[in-house]
Design a protein around this motif. Sequence first.
Motif, PDB file in Angstrom:
ATOM      1  N   LEU A  67      50.778  31.537  29.385  1.00 59.19           N
ATOM      2  CA  LEU A  67      50.273  32.863  29.044  1.00 59.19           C
ATOM      3  C   LEU A  67      51.424  33.864  28.981  1.00 59.19           C
ATOM      4  N   HIS A  68      51.280  34.818  28.092  1.00 59.91           N
ATOM      5  CA  HIS A  68      52.320  35.853  27.972  1.00 59.91           C
ATOM      6  C   HIS A  68      52.343  36.756  29.201  1.00 59.91           C
ATOM      7  N   GLY A  69      51.179  37.222  29.619  1.00 57.64           N
ATOM      8  CA  GLY A  69      51.069  37.983  30.851  1.00 57.64           C
ATOM      9  C   GLY A  69      51.226  39.487  30.728  1.00 57.64           C
ATOM     10  N   ASP A  70      51.695  39.970  29.575  1.00 57.34           N
ATOM     11  CA  ASP A  70      51.863  41.421  29.396  1.00 57.34           C
ATOM     12  C   ASP A  70      51.733  41.760  27.915  1.00 57.34           C
ATOM     13  N   VAL A  71      50.493  41.758  27.426  1.00 61.06           N
ATOM     14  CA  VAL A  71      50.261  41.942  25.989  1.00 61.06           C
ATOM     15  C   VAL A  71      50.119  43.417  25.624  1.00 61.06           C
ATOM     16  N   ALA A  72      50.984  44.242  26.198  1.00 61.71           N
ATOM     17  CA  ALA A  72      51.064  45.657  25.809  1.00 61.71           C
ATOM     18  C   ALA A  72      51.590  45.746  24.384  1.00 61.71           C
ATOM     19  N   HIS A  73      51.288  46.834  23.700  1.00 67.16           N
ATOM     20  CA  HIS A  73      51.668  46.965  22.289  1.00 67.16           C
ATOM     21  C   HIS A  73      53.176  46.877  22.089  1.00 67.16           C
ATOM     22  N   HIS A  74      53.963  47.327  23.094  1.00 69.00           N
ATOM     23  CA  HIS A  74      55.417  47.310  22.917  1.00 69.00           C
ATOM     24  C   HIS A  74      56.014  45.907  23.008  1.00 69.00           C
ATOM     25  N   ASN A  75      55.195  44.916  23.353  1.00 69.27           N
ATOM     26  CA  ASN A  75      55.682  43.540  23.356  1.00 69.27           C
ATOM     27  C   ASN A  75      55.335  42.799  22.068  1.00 69.27           C
ATOM     28  N   THR A 123      54.833  23.422  34.360  1.00 73.42           N
ATOM     29  CA  THR A 123      53.954  23.621  35.516  1.00 73.42           C
ATOM     30  C   THR A 123      54.725  23.869  36.797  1.00 73.42           C
ATOM     31  N   SER A 124      55.827  23.154  36.991  1.00 75.01           N
ATOM     32  CA  SER A 124      56.612  23.302  38.228  1.00 75.01           C
ATOM     33  C   SER A 124      57.632  24.434  38.150  1.00 75.01           C
ATOM     34  N   LEU A 125      57.779  25.039  36.973  1.00 78.96           N
ATOM     35  CA  LEU A 125      58.804  26.066  36.773  1.00 78.96           C
ATOM     36  C   LEU A 125      58.264  27.489  36.801  1.00 78.96           C
ATOM     37  N   ILE A 126      57.027  27.668  36.367  1.00 76.97           N
ATOM     38  CA  ILE A 126      56.446  29.010  36.327  1.00 76.97           C
ATOM     39  C   ILE A 126      55.138  29.016  37.110  1.00 76.97           C
ATOM     40  N   PRO A 127      54.749  30.155  37.681  1.00 78.96           N
ATOM     41  CA  PRO A 127      53.550  30.190  38.528  1.00 78.96           C
ATOM     42  C   PRO A 127      52.257  30.080  37.735  1.00 78.96           C
ATOM     43  N   LYS A 128      51.214  29.706  38.455  1.00 81.01           N
ATOM     44  CA  LYS A 128      49.875  29.731  37.885  1.00 81.01           C
ATOM     45  C   LYS A 128      49.352  31.158  37.968  1.00 81.01           C
ATOM     46  N   THR A 129      48.684  31.593  36.925  1.00 84.65           N
ATOM     47  CA  THR A 129      48.200  32.972  36.914  1.00 84.65           C
ATOM     48  C   THR A 129      47.182  33.211  38.025  1.00 84.65           C
ATOM     49  N   ASP A 130      47.235  34.390  38.624  1.00 84.49           N
ATOM     50  CA  ASP A 130      46.299  34.759  39.692  1.00 84.49           C
ATOM     51  C   ASP A 130      45.870  36.199  39.462  1.00 84.49           C
ATOM     52  N   LEU A 131      44.971  36.366  38.516  1.00 84.34           N
ATOM     53  CA  LEU A 131      44.531  37.700  38.130  1.00 84.34           C
ATOM     54  C   LEU A 131      43.768  38.391  39.257  1.00 84.34           C
ATOM     55  N   VAL A 132      43.010  37.617  40.021  1.00 79.95           N
ATOM     56  CA  VAL A 132      42.239  38.201  41.119  1.00 79.95           C
ATOM     57  C   VAL A 132      43.171  38.847  42.140  1.00 79.95           C
ATOM     58  N   ARG A 133      44.214  38.138  42.532  1.00 79.62           N
ATOM     59  CA  ARG A 133      45.170  38.682  43.505  1.00 79.62           C
ATOM     60  C   ARG A 133      45.840  39.946  42.959  1.00 79.62           C
ATOM     61  N   SER A 148      44.231  29.674  31.929  1.00 82.01           N
ATOM     62  CA  SER A 148      43.328  29.785  30.785  1.00 82.01           C
ATOM     63  C   SER A 148      43.777  30.904  29.857  1.00 82.01           C
ATOM     64  N   ARG A 149      43.744  30.626  28.557  1.00 85.67           N
ATOM     65  CA  ARG A 149      44.116  31.658  27.579  1.00 85.67           C
ATOM     66  C   ARG A 149      43.218  32.887  27.698  1.00 85.67           C
ATOM     67  N   ALA A 150      42.060  32.735  28.348  1.00 83.67           N
ATOM     68  CA  ALA A 150      41.144  33.866  28.513  1.00 83.67           C
ATOM     69  C   ALA A 150      41.793  35.019  29.266  1.00 83.67           C
ATOM     70  N   TYR A 151      42.749  34.715  30.159  1.00 85.02           N
ATOM     71  CA  TYR A 151      43.382  35.781  30.932  1.00 85.02           C
ATOM     72  C   TYR A 151      44.205  36.704  30.035  1.00 85.02           C
ATOM     73  N   ASP A 152      44.918  36.136  29.074  1.00 86.56           N
ATOM     74  CA  ASP A 152      45.630  36.978  28.104  1.00 86.56           C
ATOM     75  C   ASP A 152      44.649  37.734  27.225  1.00 86.56           C
ATOM     76  N   MET A 153      43.562  37.047  26.858  1.00 79.03           N
ATOM     77  CA  MET A 153      42.596  37.648  25.948  1.00 79.03           C
ATOM     78  C   MET A 153      41.857  38.828  26.581  1.00 79.03           C
ATOM     79  N   VAL A 154      41.514  38.709  27.862  1.00 83.48           N
ATOM     80  CA  VAL A 154      40.822  39.826  28.518  1.00 83.48           C
ATOM     81  C   VAL A 154      41.779  41.009  28.678  1.00 83.48           C
ATOM     82  N   GLN A 155      43.061  40.717  28.905  1.00 78.62           N
ATOM     83  CA  GLN A 155      44.035  41.799  28.979  1.00 78.62           C
ATOM     84  C   GLN A 155      44.207  42.472  27.616  1.00 78.62           C
TER      85      GLN A 155
END
Length: 337
Positions: free
Chosen positions: A215-223, A151-161, A244-251
């Motif tokens: 979250l992975h954050g970049d679920v493009a096919h090449h990853n 939690t203190s090492l990586i950011p919280k996802t901010d899809l809206v921003r 939320s895992r939903a952010y990876d899932m919507v991507q």
Amino acid sequence: MECQCRVMMKKAMNINIKKGGDDFFNNRLFSYLSKELDANILGIKQLRGNVYLVDTKTSRFILKGYRDIRKLKIQEAFTSSLRKSGFAHSYSFYIQPKLTLYFQNEYYGCIEYIEPHETAFHYKHEYDRDEGIELLNKFHEKTIGLAPSYTSLIPKTDLVRKWQQRRIEFTKNLTQINYFISKELTRDLLEWADFSLQGFIGKRKILETDSPAILHGDVAHHNFLRSKEGKLYLIDFDLITTGSRAYDMVQYANRILPFLEWKLESLANIKHLNNWLNNEAFLYGLLYPADILREWNRLLREGQNSNPFRTAPIVEMTVSQFQQRKQFQEDVKSRLK
């Protein structure tokens, strides 16, 4: 796989240094690694940017550069934690016991090489889409347990921003974009983006009631990488966040929809995605034209809009599926009423 990255002085084979350009840089990097690594290096091939394939007398490994040593150390720690959690579908870093490799203002890590299958993973294949979402779900199941430690090492996802910034950049680029596609079409794209953002902002708290995952954050096919033996791997964790895992899932859903002809019923038939289709925030997220805005912004940011080989595929992506996407907008909106 054996790859010793122990730091020590070691003389390696001679090479012919060519002055200037990438060859000069690569040859200097070759010389640096030859001195620093306990390995007989035979050659270096640049794969992309700061990522290289290194051949030694006994093995291969991937060399990847980072501007910030903190990012490298987080990557090393996370992939180690992931492997210890029981997730064996990714690579490991070879940890050096002494100094970190540092060359030309970048810190380099040595990564396990996974020999790819002759047929690359791609979302156009149904079996790849199904196996990819299954692997992503397994990844989340493991990273829910790891999230508190990071939690203190990586950011919280901010899809809206992220989406707001993408929309702003696209709007600034409209004059150049409308040279290729009509104003009516870009007007509709921005209306979709605004409707999606407004609804998603109002409903996103629904997504944040479950335990956060990494979250992975970049679920493009090449990853996703299929090995020579047929095993599927998830790679490249440069954009990991918590949320939320939903952010990876919507991507993931947005990435595969072009190969489903933008049919909502096809998305409903996919395991691990279908259960999100009753969530209003998730549905609003599906409406955001992330891919089109991303590709136009990237094209203009890189100054490639005068290159027909770069512009033609983006124009094709924007125009050819427009009516299908428009119908998809209406289908999703009917669920939101």
